[in-house]
Design an enzyme around this catalytic site. Sequence first.
Site, PDB file in Angstrom:
ATOM      1  N   LYS A   1       0.681  -1.438   0.039  1.00 29.73           N
ATOM      2  CA  LYS A   1       0.228  -0.033  -0.064  1.00 29.73           C
ATOM      3  C   LYS A   1       1.233   1.027   0.017  1.00 29.73           C
ATOM      4  CE  LYS A   1      -3.436  -0.946  -0.679  1.00 29.73           C
ATOM      5  NZ  LYS A   1      -4.458  -1.254  -1.756  1.00 29.73           N
ATOM      6  N   THR A   2       1.454   1.270  -0.699  1.00 29.59           N
ATOM      7  CA  THR A   2       3.368   2.445  -0.321  1.00 29.59           C
ATOM      8  C   THR A   2       3.488   2.766  -1.915  1.00 29.59           C
ATOM      9  OG1 THR A   2       5.085   1.396  -0.813  1.00 29.59           O
ATOM     10  CG2 THR A   2       4.180   2.058   0.955  1.00 29.59           C
ATOM     11  N   GLY A   3       2.262   2.190  -3.546  1.00 33.65           N
ATOM     12  CA  GLY A   3       2.491   2.740  -4.385  1.00 33.65           C
ATOM     13  C   GLY A   3       3.272   1.079  -5.170  1.00 33.65           C
TER      14      GLY A   3
ATOM     15  N   THR B   1       2.832  -0.995  -7.109  1.00 35.64           N
ATOM     16  CA  THR B   1       2.513  -1.697  -7.936  1.00 35.64           C
ATOM     17  C   THR B   1       2.311  -0.730  -9.301  1.00 35.64           C
ATOM     18  OG1 THR B   1       0.625  -3.170  -7.264  1.00 35.64           O
ATOM     19  CG2 THR B   1       0.444  -2.595  -9.165  1.00 35.64           C
TER      20      THR B   1
ATOM     21  N   SER C   1      -4.781   2.851   4.759  1.00 32.44           N
ATOM     22  CA  SER C   1      -4.568   1.970   4.066  1.00 32.44           C
ATOM     23  C   SER C   1      -5.263   0.814   3.430  1.00 32.44           C
ATOM     24  CB  SER C   1      -4.033   2.382   2.428  1.00 32.44           C
ATOM     25  OG  SER C   1      -4.218   2.382   0.792  1.00 32.44           O
TER      26      SER C   1
ATOM     27  N   TRP D   1      -1.398   9.442 -12.264  1.00 35.16           N
ATOM     28  CA  TRP D   1      -0.622   9.063 -13.228  1.00 35.16           C
ATOM     29  C   TRP D   1      -0.503   7.294 -14.530  1.00 35.16           C
ATOM     30  CZ3 TRP D   1       2.540  13.652 -15.357  1.00 35.16           C
ATOM     31  CH2 TRP D   1       2.260  14.224 -14.685  1.00 35.16           C
TER      32      TRP D   1
ATOM     33  N   LYS E   1      -7.262  -0.262  -7.851  1.00 36.25           N
ATOM     34  CA  LYS E   1      -6.005   0.766  -7.058  1.00 36.25           C
ATOM     35  C   LYS E   1      -6.342   1.890  -7.158  1.00 36.25           C
ATOM     36  CE  LYS E   1      -2.929  -2.382  -7.275  1.00 36.25           C
ATOM     37  NZ  LYS E   1      -2.575  -3.157  -6.114  1.00 36.25           N
ATOM     38  N   GLY E   2      -6.421   2.877  -6.059  1.00 31.99           N
ATOM     39  CA  GLY E   2      -6.601   4.327  -6.717  1.00 31.99           C
ATOM     40  C   GLY E   2      -7.877   4.066  -5.681  1.00 31.99           C
TER      41      GLY E   2
END
Length: 878
Positions: free
Chosen positions: A610-612, A614, A708, A813, A829-830
């Site tokens: 859960k930190t980015g 992927t 998250s 992005w 995601k997101g």
Amino acid sequence: MSLSLKTRRFGRPVRPQLVLLLLFALCLLSVFISAYYLYGWKRGLEPSGSEAQSPDCDEPKISPSRLLPVKPLKPVDSSRTDPLVLVFVESLYSQLGQEIVAILESSRFKYRTEIAPGKGDMPTLTDKDRGRFALIVYENILKYVNLDAWNRELLDKYCVEYGVGIIGFFKANENSLLSAQLKGFPLYLHSNLGLKDCSINPKSPLLYITRPNQVEKGDLPGEDWTVFQSNHSTYEPVLLAKTKSAESIPHLSVDAALHTTVVQDLGLHDGIQRVLFGNNLNFWLHKLVFVDAVSFLTGKRLSLPLNRYVLVDIDDIFVGKEGTRMKVEDVKALYDTQMELRTHIPNFTFNLGFSGKFFHTGTDAEDEGDDLLLSYVKQFWWFPHMWSHMQPHLFHNQSVLAEQMALNRKFAVDHGIPTDMGYAVAPHHSGVYPVHVQLYEAWKQIWGIKVTSTEEYPHLKPARYRRGFVHNGIMILPRQTCGLFTHTIFYNEYPGGPVELDKIINGGELFLTVLLNPISIFMTHLSNYGNDRLGLYTFKLLVQFLNTWTNLKLETLPPVQLAHKYFQIFPEEKDPLWQDPCEDKRHKDIWSKEKTCDRFPKLLIIGPQKTGTTALYLFLGMHSDLSSNYPSSETFEEIQFYNGQNYHKGIDWYMEFFPIPSNTTSDFYFEKSANYFDSELAPRRVAALLPKAKIITILINPADRAYSWYQHQRAHDDPVAIKYTFQEVIKAGPEAPQRLRALQNRCLVPGWYSTHIERWMNHFHANQILVLDGKLLRTEPANVMETVQKFLGVTNAMDYHKTLAFDPKKGFWCQLLDGGKTKCLGKSKGRKYPDMDSDSRSFLMDYYRDHNIELSKLLYKMGQTLPTWLREELQNTR
């Protein structure tokens, strides 16, 4: 008048010659006194001579220390110290220091080495109310004697309080005083002696393994021995020896026939028990007594039991060129020796490994030996080698390998050889480690193998590091050499001469192998039992030597039972530690040529979740020179190899997730598994297999990460996350339900960033680790990717400003495709979810405060930029 005359007489001028003579005498006296105190103090010794003699000339000299009241010994409470040895060495490369460490490592005792301080800081000795060390060892005892007053008092108080003993070595040199008193102790040393005929004091209380019945005849190695002398009751001799010459030792108050070379301090002088050696560990008896000293001074906490299990394998039965094989008399000698050894080792049985293809391929006399050996088939244990003695890693087809094994099995059945021993050995240990999957499967298919052995795990040398492991249902045991190889068949032609073989057996490498290992499987070969029968000679002499000098109880077990015994003693070894096969030439030589280390990843994205991670995985995959792993059918884009059960599937399974490399050198594979970050196992495992890998971790505010993860679990219908609010989860107490505590841990523990990064730092250099700001990755990904490319050292830099576009609908992005379209991460995601409540944020800010402070210190130490969120958090804590 007379008084006046006297005054004038005393006032007469003194002659200049007399003044010069007096000045010269005073200078000489000053130099002598300075040398006396400075030299004696620096060496930790005080010169011994007539001035040290007691007023009573009939009594041996004593130190004033003897007059002090005897201090009562404090009972040793071993539960108050950790089973760790603190070793003070002269340098990291000193020979004696390395020998001390080698014995501790061979015995699997934990230790810590420190350069011995003359002055300066002593390592922290306690942790709260526990002692950190169970034993102190000084390579040079003078470094202990000459400690500054503060550190000496600190160490001595620790030893008295926690019942910790000290082992020390005194190694004389050309500058050593011939006779001197050890400063502060009622103990005298006489140095630079040549000694002979060493004996053991049968009354010594530290003896455990050592049997004191014999005298080691002959000269002791070297002319730099030190002997100890004292009449204080605290000192008990352990080893004694004679001087080589008949002359008495200068300054020795009693002309003794035997002199103490190892002395035990019972602690009656100052409450600290010690064992002091008058030389290094070059003398084999010193090694044996050192092992006993470690055992005694730690209350047998650091001690092996007296039982030693021995198995002697004879590889290559029926293999060998003419002239090297066994004849009838050799086979009879093998059987007779086995019966003789059984008087010392109950049920001792030689274990014979056969390759049936080579039966009857010797001379007529050797073929008769083959026949006689088979007539004794029930007298020995048997195990399969390969039918044609081929190395298994050369067989890439499992069915072909199985056919070879089937031929050997048929030979066994035809000749009455047992086929149910469950043990096998591969020629040259090929395919055992590094693992050749086809070998393990064929072994189980044809033979039902449960146990094998190898000298290659984790490496051949140093032998003391060899370990066992379990893989694919087969137990792998460490195998030892014994100084015999296929070419060593004549006693007089032994490399270095017969004396070298005898030295290996009598107190040398072979003796130490049995001494320091509870279980030893020895590799020998058929050729060692023909001609001069060095195999029989070696093990008969070894058993005789062990029975003479030790109290060890020799035993044996069949291989499968032995394997169970091994992992009962060392259960922590069951899990293997896969290493890079290309880092060891021997491993590479017995690894399939169809495999390549270029297939391993050079980069790992380790998380946390859960930190980015992927998003970074997607962005890296856009680069033409970078290739990600194939997705897993069970864990999607993550392999999750190093942190769980997948690791036991082996490196072949792992490599299947990466493409076969092209001929270009630019192939750069990477994988992402976000739960590697906080795994206790992953850092060590990754470092073993990928020692040169680059590591990337992404950090966001740990409070946001925790929230998250909680929302992620709710989205996946986790019943615990559905039932409890976020605040209830993070504030749950120790009495909370187990599943609630498990969710709490997954929310909170990965956010202990400094703790987890330090664990990775224990195995990787700081320049191999990149810490990314997760907040910047989300808002300025192109700039972050520029940093990543520099870190990876890719030659073809990609401009992510041109390949990434912000998707307002998704809110992050995405990859920019032709025609202006974007390719974004999936709908999972997101996600949008409610903001964290203020009470929870306040709680987590306080919870992570110390962790964040430690993280800032660690990143500064690593030379890495502090993430923006961390700077904000630190400002809020002021």
